[in-house]
Write an enzyme that holds these catalytic residues in place. Structure first.
Site, PDB file in Angstrom:
ATOM      1  N   GLY A 306       1.055  -1.264   0.226  1.00  0.00           N
ATOM      2  CA  GLY A 306      -0.090   0.352   0.108  1.00  0.00           C
ATOM      3  C   GLY A 306       0.591   1.460  -0.294  1.00  0.00           C
ATOM      4  N   GLU A 308       0.020   5.300   0.747  1.00  0.00           N
ATOM      5  CA  GLU A 308      -0.945   6.461   2.370  1.00  0.00           C
ATOM      6  C   GLU A 308      -0.706   7.863   1.151  1.00  0.00           C
ATOM      7  OE1 GLU A 308       4.268   6.851   3.795  1.00  0.00           O
ATOM      8  OE2 GLU A 308       2.655   5.131   2.631  1.00  0.00           O
ATOM      9  N   HIS A 340      -2.504   0.616   9.352  1.00  0.00           N
ATOM     10  CA  HIS A 340      -1.405   1.044   8.633  1.00  0.00           C
ATOM     11  C   HIS A 340      -1.257   1.916   8.083  1.00  0.00           C
ATOM     12  CE1 HIS A 340       3.522   0.838   8.181  1.00  0.00           C
ATOM     13  NE2 HIS A 340       3.187   1.641   7.164  1.00  0.00           N
ATOM     14  N   GLU A 341      -1.938   1.898   6.729  1.00  0.00           N
ATOM     15  CA  GLU A 341      -2.225   3.088   5.594  1.00  0.00           C
ATOM     16  C   GLU A 341      -2.367   4.338   5.984  1.00  0.00           C
ATOM     17  OE1 GLU A 341      -0.022   3.267   3.228  1.00  0.00           O
ATOM     18  OE2 GLU A 341       0.364   1.071   4.047  1.00  0.00           O
ATOM     19  N   HIS A 344      -0.804   6.804   8.266  1.00  0.00           N
ATOM     20  CA  HIS A 344      -0.465   7.185   8.228  1.00  0.00           C
ATOM     21  C   HIS A 344      -0.773   8.590   7.430  1.00  0.00           C
ATOM     22  CE1 HIS A 344       4.027   5.236   6.914  1.00  0.00           C
ATOM     23  NE2 HIS A 344       2.903   4.192   6.816  1.00  0.00           N
TER      24      HIS A 344
END
Length: 897
Positions: A306, A308, A340-341, A344
């Protein structure tokens, strides 16, 4: 997802390759971070490293592009608002593969324009010095659309109905915005952006901000987007194609799941995840997501993992979309990657590291916050326990002489890719943050993060800014406590010596030295170590900061169990004296799961380093009995798998696998083959783990049952639950006859979606029989694999190495460029260190090193050194394990007579 243990190192490799953003590590070893680094002082724009002059600053871009996806060409115009802080006649910015024309400064022609693709710079010379203040630069340009996932790239794919299609998407981190448009491509140069994209009218266009207007002109349409907040170039994004969309809302922010048309319905779970995660993050950070919308874009193939981009996160579609064929592990992975993304959007987007040596401020924090969120919302997943595997990956890499600190010096932005080291930048950083949070306390840590976000929103930072915020919130000198963990390579081994008084009260004397996987450290590295000390069955732990050797602490009663790394929160090894180890062995069954995990981790690491006896680890493994803690058993089965791999081809192999099966067979019998109502995902994964290992280690009953279930599955695709398909098919593939291989191949070719395809094809590469493996190898480069799944080819080639390493090496080295292409640009540097991880035990290491040096860029020499050191360490550990295992089994045989 395969549930076969240790297919060489391919599982670890592909976990790393699929991590968010780039992953590579190419910089020289740094024993300590350079004293001149700006990371040791608060952020300052003027002193931040970089190649571009800071006397001409972009404040706003208006960019209009018209891509020709079929011809891989791009035309555009650009207007950049500039702030001159000095009267100069030179403007310098980044560009790559572009030709500029009609260059005007404040509406007038410039003196000269020179673009240098080797330096990735364009220099504009003005007729005279421009005055201090505001100015404007305008130009037209032509450029290149890439076919690999950097810059603006075209991704071809096969739709579910079999038709061929394509989409455009962008991936700019770390230094690839300059491939799409000329710009100041360094993170300190934050500016606003107003984007305009002209593309086929039938296409949908996406960017960081909502659509402001759309005008159709024949077969084309120009989509104009609202102006963005100030952000660095690497977060700018555009996508376009035949796209569908699912929409929702969370606390006033519009959420969209975007995918190839017809696939968007597979994003329903991702949409629900995004609603939950965004609301939680708004609350945690104390700063509401500042953009009006957040898109999650599924790219069919292209880059892995991925990215961000602010307000327009892109994912490989397999990391975002879920089908009825998706396993529980894939559902968990989607949630974790989204967490996670989305983290960010604060760590990295709202607040950005000042320079690439501070990348951990983006990646470590996103990894830590994602784990915290996943554990919060899915407590039955026991996510922090599962993250112990990530910490162990970091400690394995960090225990080598050639490791590097979390903070690595990056000279210029062309070296930025080097900072993306998954083991250190992601995993070690996450573990260190969790340790600091536990020491300061979760609420205090959160308050410090909120102060950090509020003080530096829409700006850049260094570690010093973070330490200041945490110090203010906690009243402690956080920089003094934490500094060594980010500026030094490696980690400590804490030695524990217990003393008992006449009343049975225990005190412990603590010392530290750097832990190395091989040999002893002669260095003077020192850490301030936040210990968590627990005695007996207490539910709480005492927080202690170890600052000096010889420090003593009270530690309960001598007959009680003791952990100085309660709940495995700390990033350090522990070596207990004999008396404490005996107490821990006696009470192993009553220790908390986290404390047992820490003890197992440390004892196995000490065994491999030659600092503890193998018999002690086996005693702990036997003491597990039929306890059903997943992570504890993963440590044990991975250790047994290491030994099984080391014993292959030796006279002691059969005796060892018989012993290994005896440790896990009672648990397998208790768990059975069928999932039961009320079981957690961890227990179901544990069932797959032990049955898989028994199948790999020659258990005739398990192999026969797997074959029987596979025979039913061939006739009825519902005969095996989705979650169990991978491990059952893998057992069959390991032992496959020619006929069984053809059945597996037919199954893969008839996969009804990419989820099934990615499950069925890799298992065939596990075949032990060389003739069957040769047939499997023909698939690696065949047209059976669609364009969007090209990244799977490398996985197939390397998975062959488990039982047919020569065949794997031949395919890998002869087709390297094609296999690595989906992972460019980061894949070349990553594979320079990871190739030894795969072939360390099968191909002569001098041959491996020679090949890597001939095929890797010269500047990755330090990365090669790390990989080769790790490979030589593994060879030494193999010899040690063979000797220790043979001695243990001989003593066991003697004792049984």
């Amino acid at each position: 997802m395969l549930i076969i243990k240790k297919p060489s190192e391919t599982g670890l490799i592909f976990t790393k390759l699929l991590l968010c953003s780039a992953v590579a590590a190419t910089l020289p070893y740094q024993a300590a971070f350079a004293e001149t680094s700006t990371s040791l002082v608060p952020y300052s724009f003027t002193t931040t490293p970089g190649r571009l002059p800071k006397n001409v600053i972009p404040t706003d871009y208006v960019i209009s592009i018209t891509p020709d996806a079929a011809q891989h060409q791009l035309t555009g115009t650009e207007t950049v608002s500039l702030e001159f802080t000095e009267a100069v006649n030179k403007i310098q910015f980044n560009s790559l593969n572009q030709t500029l024309s009609k260059v005007l400064f404040d509406g007038k022609p410039v003196k000269s324009v020179e673009s240098d693709d080797k330096a990735q710079l364009t220099t504009v010379i003005l007729p005279t010095n421009a005055k201090v203040g505001k100015h404007q630069l305008t130009f037209a340009f032509t450029g290149k659309i890439e076919t690999d996932p950097h810059g603006l790239f075209v991704q071809e794919y096969t739709a579910p109905d079999g038709t061929k299609d394509m989409m455009l998407s962008s991936k700019f981190e770390a230094t690839d915005a300059r491939r799409m448009f000329p710009c100041w491509d360094e993170p300190a140069f934050r500016a606003t952006y107003q984007l305009n994209l002209t593309a086929p009218a039938a296409w949908t266009a996406i960017a960081n901000m909502p659509v402001a207007s759309r005008k159709v002109n024949g077969t084309l349409a120009t989509t104009s987007f609202e102006r963005s907040p100030k952000m660095p170039t690497y977060l700018v994004h555009v996508s376009a194609g035949n796209l569908g969309m699912l929409s929702g809302e969370s606390e006033g922010t519009k959420l969209n799941i975007v995918a190839a048309k017809g696939q968007e319905q597979n994003g329903a779970e991702a949409l629900a995840n995004a609603k939950q995660i965004l609301a939680d993050y708004n609350a945690y950070f104390g700063y509401k997501f500042p953009l009006p919308k957040l898109d999650s874009i599924a790219v069919p193939g292209g880059f892995q993992g991925g990215m961000e981009n602010w307000g327009a996160i892109t994912y490989n579609d397999q990391a975002l979309l879920l089908t009825p064929s998706s396993s529980k592990g894939q559902h968990q992975s989607v949630y974790s990657i989204q967490a996670h993304e989305m983290a960010h959007q604060w760590f990295g987007d709202l607040v950005t590291m000042g320079w690439w040596d501070e990348l951990w401020l983006n990646e470590s924090f996103a990894s830590w916050r994602a784990a915290k969120e996943t554990d919060l919302r899915h407590p039955d997943w026991h996510w922090w326990e599962s993250q112990d595997a990530s910490k162990e990956d970091a400690m394995s890499a960090d225990a080598n002489v050639h490791s590097h600190p979390i903070l690595q010096h990056v000279t210029n932005e062309l070296e930025a890719t080097s900072a993306f080291d998954p083991s250190i930048t992601y995993n070690k950083g996450q573990a260190v943050l969790r340790m600091i949070e536990a020491y300061l306390g979760p609420d205090v840590f959160r308050d410090g993060i909120r102060q950090y976000m509020k003080a530096h929103a829409f700006s850049n930072t260094t570690s010093a800014d973070l330490w200041q915020a945490l110090s203010k919130a906690s009243g402690k000198n956080v920089a003094e406590i934490v500094g060594g963990w980010t500026t030094q390579a490696g980690f400590p081994l804490v030695s524990v010596q217990s003393n008992c008084d006449a009343n049975g009260n225990r005190s412990i004397t603590l010392n530290q030295q750097q832990f190395l996987a091989s040999g002893n450290s002669a260095g003077t590295a020192h850490w301030n170590i936040p210990l968590q000390i627990r005695t007996g069955t207490s539910t709480t732990a005492k927080s202690v900061l170890l600052t000096k050797d010889g420090q003593t602490e009270a530690a309960g009663k001598c007959e009680e169990a003791l952990s100085v790394n309660a709940d495995t929160v700390g990033y350090y090894r522990t070596n207990y004296d004999a008396a404490t180890l005996q107490a821990n062995n006696r009470h192993f069954s009553t220790m908390s799961n986290g404390d047992r995990i820490a003890l197992l981790d440390d004892q196995w690491a000490l065994v491999k380093a030659g600092k503890q006896n193998l018999s002690g680890f086996f005693a702990l493994a036997s003491a597990m009995g039929t306890d059903q803690n997943l992570r504890s058993w993963q440590i044990i089965t991975e250790a047994l798998g290491d030994i099984e791999h080391a014993e292959r081809g030796t006279p002691g192999y059969d005796a060892f696998v018989t012993y290994a099966r005896s440790i896990i067979k009672p648990l397998a019998n208790q768990l059975g083959w069928e999932n039961k109502a009320g079981e957690t995902p961890g227990i179901q994964r544990l069932r797959r783990t032990v049955l898989s290992d028994l199948g790999a280690w020659g258990d005739a009953d398990v192999i026969a049952e797997a074959r029987a279930r596979f025979a039913l599955f061939v006739k009825d695709r519902t005969a095996i639950p989705v979650d169990n398909q991978g491990f059952i098919l893998a057992i069959v593939a390991l032992n496959a006859s020619g006929a069984e291989f053809e059945q597996l191949h037919a199954l893969a070719k008839s996969a009804k979606n990419e989820t099934e395809m990615r499950r069925y094809y890799p298992v065939m590469m596990l075949a032990r029989d060389p003739a069957v493996a040769s047939k499997a190898s023909e698939i690696v480069l065949s047209d059976e694999i669609p364009k969007q799944a090209d990244g799977m080819r490398l996985q197939l080639a390397l998975t062959l190495s488990e039982h047919n390493p020569d065949l794997s090496w031949s395919i890998f080295t002869k087709n390297y460029e094609r296999l690595i292409a989906p992972y460019l640009p980061e894949g070349t540097t990553m594979m320079a260190s990871m190739t030894p991880d795969v072939f360390w035990n099968s191909i002569p290491l001098d041959q491996v090193e020679t090949w890597i040096k001939a095929n890797a860029p010269e500047e990755v020499a330090p990365l090669i050194a790390r990989g080769m050191e790790a490979a030589h360490t593994k060879l030494a550990q193999k010899t040690l394990l063979n000797q220790a295992t043979d001695a243990f089994l001989q003593s066991k045989a003697v004792a049984s007579k």
